[in-house]
Design an enzyme around this catalytic site. Structure first.
Site, PDB file in Angstrom:
ATOM      1  N   ASP A   1      27.031  14.426 -58.581  1.00  0.00           N
ATOM      2  CA  ASP A   1      27.629  13.961 -57.012  1.00  0.00           C
ATOM      3  C   ASP A   1      26.361  13.149 -56.239  1.00  0.00           C
ATOM      4  O   ASP A   1      24.966  13.572 -57.072  1.00  0.00           O
ATOM      5  CB  ASP A   1      28.343  14.893 -55.656  1.00  0.00           C
TER       6      ASP A   1
ATOM      7  N   HIS B   1      24.704  18.172 -58.880  1.00  0.00           N
ATOM      8  CA  HIS B   1      23.891  16.983 -57.791  1.00  0.00           C
ATOM      9  C   HIS B   1      23.096  16.514 -58.651  1.00  0.00           C
ATOM     10  O   HIS B   1      21.668  17.674 -59.007  1.00  0.00           O
ATOM     11  CB  HIS B   1      23.096  17.078 -56.802  1.00  0.00           C
TER      12      HIS B   1
END
Length: 258
Positions: free
Chosen positions: A69, A214
Site C-alpha cells: 500500500d 507498505h
C-alpha cells in the site's frame, strides 16, 4: 512449537485482525472470501491470469497474495528487483498524490513486470469520514492518473485503514472497483525492525491469505526476501489478488477478505 500450536497461534492472530477490520467501517460489511469467490464462479469459468503469468489453480495450490500500500516510493525499485528475482507477482495499491504522479516510471514498471496495479485513493483520507462526492474524487483522481500512465483503469481498491461504509461501497461500485481488505499485517508503520516485520507476517500467514505491507517504510522492503523465502519453504504459491479469486472475478463494490 508443535505444528498444531503454530496453526492455532496463526489462526488466533488472523482472527484478531479480522475482528478489528470488521469494526472499523460503521456498516455491516458483508465480506466475500477468496474461496467463496472461486466456488461461486463454477468449475467452467475462465481463469483470470495476470499478463505474462501462468495460471494458478488456488483450489489446489496453497496460495497467498502479497500486497503493498501507499507507494510507489524510493524503496519500490529495490522491492521490484526482489520480486523479479524471486519470481513473485504482487498487488500494488497505489496512492495518487505525491506517489503515482511523482513516480510515473515506477507505476509503468509495476504494470510492465506483471504486477496488479490497484487504487489506494488520492490522498489517503479516511473515506468513511467523507461525503459521496469526496469519496468519488479520491478514487476517480487516482483512477485517472493510473490510466494515463498504464492505459488501464484499476479494478481493485483498498480503503485507507480498511474504513468502509455504505457510501464507500456505492461509489466503488459506480467506479468499477472491488474493495480488498487483508488477513495479515505487520503494522510496519510502527517499526523499522525488519525481523519483527517478517515474524509478524509469518505468524499470521495462512492459505488464501492477503498480506498487507507498505513499500514506503524503512523496515519493510528489507523484510520481503525473508518473508518470500520462508513462505515458499512452507509450500505457499504467491499470486496477485485477481489470481487468488480466479476463476471468480472481483465484483465492483463487493468487499473481499480472507
Amino acid at each position: 512449537m508443535p505444528e498444531n500450536g503454530k496453526k492455532s497461534k496463526a489462526a488466533a492472530a488472523a482472527a484478531v485482525v479480522a475482528a478489528l477490520v470488521m469494526t472499523l467501517g460503521g456498516c455491516s460489511m458483508d465480506t466475500t472470501s477468496p474461496a467463496t469467490a472461486r466456488d461461486r464462479a463454477g468449475s467452467n469459468a475462465k481463469s483470470l491470469v495476470a499478463s505474462g503469468t501462468p495460471s494458478v489453480d488456488c483450489t489446489k495450490a496453497k496460495c497467498i497474495a502479497l500486497t503493498f500500500d501507499a507507494g510507489p516510493g524510493r524503496d519500490t525499485p529495490q522491492l521490484l528487483d526482489t520480486l523479479k528475482e524471486k519470481k513473485v507477482h504482487a498487488t500494488f495499491f497505489l496512492l495518487g498524490k505525491n506517489h503515482v504522479v511523482k513516480h510515473p516510471d515506477l507505476v509503468r514498471r509495476i504494470a510492465d513486470e506483471g504486477h496488479e496495479v490497484a487504487n489506494h485513493t488520492w490522498s489517503h483520507r479516511r473515506l468513511d469520514k467523507l461525503s459521496a462526492d469526496e469519496i468519488r474524487d479520491e478514487l476517480s483522481r487516482t483512477q485517472d492518473a493510473i490510466a494515463k500512465i498504464t492505459g488501464h483503469r484499476p479494478t481493485l481498491m483498498r480503503p485507507p485503514q480498511g474504513r468502509i461504509n455504505d457510501d464507500v461501497t456505492q461509489v466503488s461500485r459506480e467506479l468499477g472497483l472491488a474493495q480488498i481488505l487483508w488477513s495479515a499485517t505487520a503494522k510496519d508503520f510502527s517499526t523499522t525492525d525488519s525481523e519483527l516485520i517478517k515474524s509478524r507476517i509469518l505468524e499470521q500467514a495462512g492459505r488464501d491469505g492477503i498480506i498487507l505491507l507498505h513499500d514506503i517504510y524503512d523496515g519493510t522492503v528489507p523484510a520481503v526476501p525473508g518473508i518470500i523465502d520462508e513462505l515458499k519453504r512452507r509450500g505457499y504459491t504467491f499470486v496477485t489478488v485477481p489470481e487468488l479469486l480466479a476463476p471468480g472475478k472481483a465484483n465492483p463494490g463487493e468487499i473481499y477478505r480472507p
